[in-house]
Write an enzyme that holds these catalytic residues in place. Structure first.
Site, PDB file in Angstrom:
ATOM      1  N   CYS A   1      -2.239   1.207  10.443  1.00 59.26           N
ATOM      2  CA  CYS A   1      -1.201   1.916  11.144  1.00 59.26           C
ATOM      3  C   CYS A   1      -1.487   2.384  12.633  1.00 59.26           C
ATOM      4  CB  CYS A   1      -0.922   3.183  10.245  1.00 59.26           C
ATOM      5  SG  CYS A   1       0.045   2.943   8.868  1.00 59.26           S
TER       6      CYS A   1
ATOM      7  N   ARG B   1      -7.350  26.643  17.235  1.00 55.13           N
ATOM      8  CA  ARG B   1      -6.341  26.072  17.807  1.00 55.13           C
ATOM      9  C   ARG B   1      -6.679  24.597  17.779  1.00 55.13           C
ATOM     10  NH1 ARG B   1      -7.048  29.181  23.299  1.00 55.13           N
ATOM     11  NH2 ARG B   1      -9.150  28.640  22.367  1.00 55.13           N
TER      12      ARG B   1
ATOM     13  N   GLY C   1      -9.656   2.197  12.397  1.00 56.33           N
ATOM     14  CA  GLY C   1      -9.042   0.886  11.894  1.00 56.33           C
ATOM     15  C   GLY C   1      -7.866   1.369  11.000  1.00 56.33           C
TER      16      GLY C   1
ATOM     17  N   TYR D   1       0.924  -0.995   0.038  1.00 55.96           N
ATOM     18  CA  TYR D   1      -0.131  -0.045  -0.009  1.00 55.96           C
ATOM     19  C   TYR D   1       0.740   0.998  -0.080  1.00 55.96           C
ATOM     20  CZ  TYR D   1      -4.139  -2.441   0.574  1.00 55.96           C
ATOM     21  OH  TYR D   1      -5.444  -3.329   0.416  1.00 55.96           O
TER      22      TYR D   1
ATOM     23  N   ASN E   1       0.809   9.752  13.981  1.00 60.01           N
ATOM     24  CA  ASN E   1      -0.181   8.846  13.753  1.00 60.01           C
ATOM     25  C   ASN E   1      -0.779   8.467  15.362  1.00 60.01           C
ATOM     26  OD1 ASN E   1      -0.306   8.082  11.298  1.00 60.01           O
ATOM     27  ND2 ASN E   1       0.756   6.305  11.448  1.00 60.01           N
TER      28      ASN E   1
ATOM     29  N   SER F   1       9.214   2.319   5.627  1.00 60.06           N
ATOM     30  CA  SER F   1       8.304   1.626   6.738  1.00 60.06           C
ATOM     31  C   SER F   1       8.362   2.420   7.869  1.00 60.06           C
ATOM     32  CB  SER F   1       8.815   0.232   6.889  1.00 60.06           C
ATOM     33  OG  SER F   1       8.884  -0.478   5.646  1.00 60.06           O
TER      34      SER F   1
ATOM     35  N   LYS G   1       6.762  10.213  12.893  1.00 64.34           N
ATOM     36  CA  LYS G   1       5.794   9.418  12.248  1.00 64.34           C
ATOM     37  C   LYS G   1       4.958   8.746  13.366  1.00 64.34           C
ATOM     38  CE  LYS G   1       3.468   7.096   9.734  1.00 64.34           C
ATOM     39  NZ  LYS G   1       3.274   6.358   8.414  1.00 64.34           N
TER      40      LYS G   1
ATOM     41  N   GLU H   1       6.392   7.761   5.722  1.00 66.96           N
ATOM     42  CA  GLU H   1       5.432   8.201   4.651  1.00 66.96           C
ATOM     43  C   GLU H   1       3.943   8.729   5.443  1.00 66.96           C
ATOM     44  OE1 GLU H   1       5.533   7.666   1.258  1.00 66.96           O
ATOM     45  OE2 GLU H   1       3.880   9.395   1.932  1.00 66.96           O
TER      46      GLU H   1
ATOM     47  N   GLY I   1     -15.194   3.509  15.388  1.00 69.33           N
ATOM     48  CA  GLY I   1     -13.765   2.959  16.010  1.00 69.33           C
ATOM     49  C   GLY I   1     -12.829   3.033  14.768  1.00 69.33           C
TER      50      GLY I   1
ATOM     51  N   VAL J   1       8.842  -2.696   3.455  1.00 64.64           N
ATOM     52  CA  VAL J   1       8.153  -3.819   3.681  1.00 64.64           C
ATOM     53  C   VAL J   1       7.214  -3.721   4.827  1.00 64.64           C
ATOM     54  CG1 VAL J   1       9.884  -5.439   2.878  1.00 64.64           C
ATOM     55  CG2 VAL J   1      10.103  -4.786   5.187  1.00 64.64           C
TER      56      VAL J   1
HETATM   57  C1  UDX Z   1       3.721   0.103   5.125  1.00 61.13           C
HETATM   58  C2  UDX Z   1       4.889   0.162   5.944  1.00 61.13           C
HETATM   59  O1  UDX Z   1       6.077  -0.476   5.409  1.00 61.13           O
HETATM   60  C3  UDX Z   1       4.568  -0.147   7.228  1.00 61.13           C
HETATM   61  O2  UDX Z   1       5.603  -0.079   7.970  1.00 61.13           O
HETATM   62  C4  UDX Z   1       3.486   0.959   7.556  1.00 61.13           C
HETATM   63  O3  UDX Z   1       3.352   1.175   8.870  1.00 61.13           O
HETATM   64  C5  UDX Z   1       2.302   0.431   6.914  1.00 61.13           C
HETATM   65  O4  UDX Z   1       2.618   0.737   5.462  1.00 61.13           O
HETATM   66  P1  UDX Z   1       2.283  -1.590   3.702  1.00 61.13           P
HETATM   67  O5  UDX Z   1       2.867  -1.216   2.205  1.00 61.13           O
HETATM   68  O6  UDX Z   1       0.986  -1.200   3.892  1.00 61.13           O
HETATM   69  O7  UDX Z   1       3.020  -1.344   4.739  1.00 61.13           O
HETATM   70  O8  UDX Z   1       2.367  -3.067   3.811  1.00 61.13           O
HETATM   71  P2  UDX Z   1       1.926  -4.265   2.774  1.00 61.13           P
HETATM   72  O9  UDX Z   1       0.984  -3.728   1.772  1.00 61.13           O
HETATM   73  O10 UDX Z   1       1.869  -5.519   3.423  1.00 61.13           O
HETATM   74  O11 UDX Z   1       3.324  -4.285   1.721  1.00 61.13           O
HETATM   75  C6  UDX Z   1       4.527  -4.918   2.291  1.00 61.13           C
HETATM   76  C7  UDX Z   1       5.001  -5.714   0.822  1.00 61.13           C
HETATM   77  O12 UDX Z   1       6.434  -6.086   1.424  1.00 61.13           O
HETATM   78  C8  UDX Z   1       4.392  -7.036   0.687  1.00 61.13           C
HETATM   79  O13 UDX Z   1       3.841  -7.016  -0.478  1.00 61.13           O
HETATM   80  C9  UDX Z   1       5.350  -8.166   0.975  1.00 61.13           C
HETATM   81  O14 UDX Z   1       5.323  -9.151   0.225  1.00 61.13           O
HETATM   82  C10 UDX Z   1       6.662  -7.295   0.913  1.00 61.13           C
HETATM   83  N1  UDX Z   1       7.798  -8.045   1.366  1.00 61.13           N
HETATM   84  C11 UDX Z   1       8.004  -8.132   2.703  1.00 61.13           C
HETATM   85  C12 UDX Z   1       9.062  -8.395   0.865  1.00 61.13           C
HETATM   86  O15 UDX Z   1       9.074  -7.975  -0.361  1.00 61.13           O
HETATM   87  N2  UDX Z   1       9.966  -8.740   1.214  1.00 61.13           N
HETATM   88  C13 UDX Z   1      10.014  -9.032   2.462  1.00 61.13           C
HETATM   89  O16 UDX Z   1      10.967  -9.719   3.371  1.00 61.13           O
HETATM   90  C14 UDX Z   1       8.869  -8.836   3.339  1.00 61.13           C
HETATM   91  C1  UDX Z   2      -3.096   7.074   8.572  1.00 67.27           C
HETATM   92  C2  UDX Z   2      -2.500   8.481   8.646  1.00 67.27           C
HETATM   93  O1  UDX Z   2      -3.678   9.422   8.275  1.00 67.27           O
HETATM   94  C3  UDX Z   2      -1.456   8.640   7.660  1.00 67.27           C
HETATM   95  O2  UDX Z   2      -0.725  10.032   7.443  1.00 67.27           O
HETATM   96  C4  UDX Z   2      -0.389   7.724   7.956  1.00 67.27           C
HETATM   97  O3  UDX Z   2       0.652   7.572   6.874  1.00 67.27           O
HETATM   98  C5  UDX Z   2      -1.091   6.202   8.007  1.00 67.27           C
HETATM   99  O4  UDX Z   2      -2.110   6.048   9.096  1.00 67.27           O
HETATM  100  P1  UDX Z   2      -4.863   5.635   6.980  1.00 67.27           P
HETATM  101  O5  UDX Z   2      -4.789   4.692   8.148  1.00 67.27           O
HETATM  102  O6  UDX Z   2      -4.671   5.356   5.750  1.00 67.27           O
HETATM  103  O7  UDX Z   2      -3.837   6.951   7.289  1.00 67.27           O
HETATM  104  O8  UDX Z   2      -6.152   6.463   7.273  1.00 67.27           O
HETATM  105  P2  UDX Z   2      -6.698   7.633   8.057  1.00 67.27           P
HETATM  106  O9  UDX Z   2      -7.588   8.380   7.286  1.00 67.27           O
HETATM  107  O10 UDX Z   2      -6.015   8.166   9.124  1.00 67.27           O
HETATM  108  O11 UDX Z   2      -7.958   7.030   8.855  1.00 67.27           O
HETATM  109  C6  UDX Z   2      -7.682   5.792   9.887  1.00 67.27           C
HETATM  110  C7  UDX Z   2      -8.861   5.301  10.619  1.00 67.27           C
HETATM  111  O12 UDX Z   2      -9.582   6.413  11.435  1.00 67.27           O
HETATM  112  C8  UDX Z   2     -10.043   4.842   9.831  1.00 67.27           C
HETATM  113  O13 UDX Z   2     -10.738   3.909  10.193  1.00 67.27           O
HETATM  114  C9  UDX Z   2     -11.075   6.134   9.800  1.00 67.27           C
HETATM  115  O14 UDX Z   2     -12.273   5.855   9.383  1.00 67.27           O
HETATM  116  C10 UDX Z   2     -10.953   6.574  11.228  1.00 67.27           C
HETATM  117  N1  UDX Z   2     -11.156   8.227  11.422  1.00 67.27           N
HETATM  118  C11 UDX Z   2     -10.451   8.922  10.698  1.00 67.27           C
HETATM  119  C12 UDX Z   2     -12.311   8.134  12.011  1.00 67.27           C
HETATM  120  O15 UDX Z   2     -12.944   7.572  12.631  1.00 67.27           O
HETATM  121  N2  UDX Z   2     -12.728   9.547  12.409  1.00 67.27           N
HETATM  122  C13 UDX Z   2     -12.223  10.619  11.692  1.00 67.27           C
HETATM  123  O16 UDX Z   2     -12.410  11.762  11.931  1.00 67.27           O
HETATM  124  C14 UDX Z   2     -11.002  10.209  10.971  1.00 67.27           C
END
Ligand code: UDX
Ligand code: UDX
Length: 464
Positions: free
Chosen positions: A278, A262, A275, A14, A226, A133, A222, A163, A273, A92
């Site tokens: 991260c 503010r 999800g 992702y 979060n 990561s 980071k 990121e 809730g 990863v």
């Molecule tokens: C990322 C960040 O790396 C993580 O730390 C952050 O908090 C969330 O986003 P994300 O991209 O969401 O992770 O993870 P994922 O979609 O699971 O992709 C990781 C990829 O790495 C997978 O496709 C996996 O196959 C690959 N991988 C993992 C490798 O190629 N080599 C490895 O040794 C382990």
């Molecule tokens: C988050 C951070 O926003 C991003 O900067 C970081 O790199 C990765 O983690 P993400 O998890 O993709 O991104 O989504 P985000 O939009 O932050 O939402 C996280 C969760 O909180 C979702 O389940 C969302 O529905 C929930 N949420 C968010 C609420 O319930 N209420 C809000 O007002 C905002």
């Protein structure tokens, strides 16, 4: 300063996939190779049909279409890509540990270490290694140690470049970020590496939005970012429960406080809730780090954000059960939405999984509709919980592709993801389809409460 002509990214997930696609689109002079050990995932990134890319993000397919085959490549040939690169992003996954010391809290760094060892083994020229990561503070130290102790004598400079993209808006966030954060050593080599990465981003981002810090500040920022965002959601969710008791309306409260510049208006939407991959993982990680330095008060403070979130998911399910005369056994409950938020097919830590688990404990019959999540993913999420057998999950849960039809003879509908399309349904037809009284639980507050009550629903929304 060293100019970058070849970038390699390990991990086509992702984060790695969309980030590298945008870098390739904006930097046609740089060859970007994304590698992954997962062959199926790489094949999907290379699929001729752009609808089959492994990650759904609005606008992503167009970016990939423009750059793939020109200067953007997806491959499983990891060694070759590492060897050619001047700069290697490590992207990863770093899941919460499920074993041993720090189980359930600490980040599992085994994949990071494997990457470091592989880079060290293969590299024959100097490289800049970029932690993409999300990692515990001081991981760069571990990376440095592995790289320099097992390498072939070449020089590695480690940067942290977390990121901040959010799923569902990844492409926009990448094209137009609030800031780019680059942490590195304050040595001449470290500064040169920071400047090299800065000039990659400067191809499309103003330099005054590219912040340079030391490595530890970058890594910790980071986790902190979060944690602060998640804390806002838990804070407003805690108030939602108080609203339900007192007659206040959580949307009105959120608006009233959000207009204070503010406080600000974002991340104040009460929900079933939070999800996603991260928030929970990063806070647990922060809590673990604080504990490991003996900072128990700091750890307890942040842990409360998770406790409140777990409470919110459970409370929502309990509210459903209590409203439906304290039993849902054998009742058909339709869930609209399985993704952890709209505009993504990602389901990691989605509230829907946990709400379903509680309802299944009470022997409800669950029907799920989500516009982007595949059936196999929904079963995989439930199987992963290990609460019941795979057969039982398939017997009690049905996944459908036609939402309105699914509501035929249902006792209740619950909205668990805020997909826009849910607001466009003919809710009168849905009401007519259902058994009476027809219960409607809005965990995202996207439906007009008074209109729903007017139709005849027994309607409950968070924080009203
Ligand atoms: C990322 C960040 O790396 C993580 O730390 C952050 O908090 C969330 O986003 P994300 O991209 O969401 O992770 O993870 P994922 O979609 O699971 O992709 C990781 C990829 O790495 C997978 O496709 C996996 O196959 C690959 N991988 C993992 C490798 O190629 N080599 C490895 O040794 C382990
Ligand atoms: C988050 C951070 O926003 C991003 O900067 C970081 O790199 C990765 O983690 P993400 O998890 O993709 O991104 O989504 P985000 O939009 O932050 O939402 C996280 C969760 O909180 C979702 O389940 C969302 O529905 C929930 N949420 C968010 C609420 O319930 N209420 C809000 O007002 C905002």
């Amino acid at each position: 300063m060293k100019s970058i002509s070849h970038i390699c990214c390990i991990g086509a997930g992702y984060v790695g996939g969309p980030t590298m696609s945008v870098i390739a689109q904006k930097c046609p002079h740089i060859t970007v190779t994304v590698v992954d050990i997962n062959e199926k995932r790489i094949a999907a990134w290379n699929d001729e049909n752009f609808d089959n890319l492994p990650i759904y993000e609005p606008g992503l397919a167009d970016v990939v279409k423009e750059a793939r085959g020109r200067n953007l490549f997806f491959t499983t040939e990891v060694d070759a890509a590492i060897d050619k690169a001047d700069m290697i992003f490590i992207s990863v996954n770093t899941p919460t540990k499920t074993y041993g010391k720090g189980k359930g809290m600490a980040a599992d760094l085994k994949y990071i270490e494997l990457c470091a060892r592989q880079i060290a083994r293969v590299s024959t020229t100097d490289k800049i290694i970029v932690e993409k990561s999300t990692l515990p503070v001081r991981t760069a130290e571990t990376l440095t140690s592995i790289l320099h102790n097992t390498g072939n004598g070449v020089h590695f400079e480690i940067l942290s470049n977390p990121e901040f993209l959010a799923e569902g808006t990844a492409v926009q966030d990448l094209l137009n970020p609030d800031r780019i954060l680059i942490g590195g050593d304050n040595t001449p080599e470290g500064q040169e590496a920071k400047d090299a990465l800065t000039s990659v981003y400067a191809n499309w981002i103003d330099r005054d939005r590219i912040l340079q810090t030391n490595v530890w500040s970058s890594e910790l920022s980071k986790l902190t970012a979060n944690a602060f965002l998640a804390q806002r959601v838990s804070s407003i969710n805690s108030i939602s429960e108080l609203c339900e008791e007192t007659g206040a309306d959580v949307n009105e409260v959120a608006r009233a406080i959000g207009t204070d510049s503010r406080v600000g208006s974002k991340f104040l939407k009460a929900s079933v809730g939070f999800g996603g991959s991260c928030f929970q993982k990063d806070i647990l990680n922060l809590v673990y780090i604080a504990k490991s330095y003996g900072l128990d008060k700091v750890a307890d403070y942040w842990e409360q954000v998770i406790i409140m979130n777990d409470h919110q998911k459970k409370r929502f399910a309990e509210k459903m059960i209590a409203s439906m005369y304290n039993t849902v056994a054998g009742k058909k409950i339709v869930l609209f939405g399985w993704a952890f938020k709209k505009d993504t097919n990602d389901t990691r830590e989605s509230a829907a999984i946990y709400v379903t688990d509680y309802l299944l404990d009470e022997q409800a019959e669950i029907v799920v509709y989500d516009p982007k999540v595949k059936e196999e993913q929904i079963y995989a999420d439930l199987d992963y919980l290990n609460t019941r057998s795979e057969e039982e999950n398939r017997r009690l849960v049905t996944v459908v592709s036609s939402p309105e039809e699914a509501t035929k003879d249902a006792h209740a509908v619950a909205v668990l993801t805020e997909w826009d399309e849910f607001t466009t349904y003919n809710w009168e037809t849905i009401y007519n389809n259902m058994l009476k009284p027809a219960f409607l639980f809005d965990g995202r507050k996207i439906l007009d409460s008074s209109a729903m009550k007017e139709i005849g629903f027994k309607h409950f929304a968070i924080g009203e």
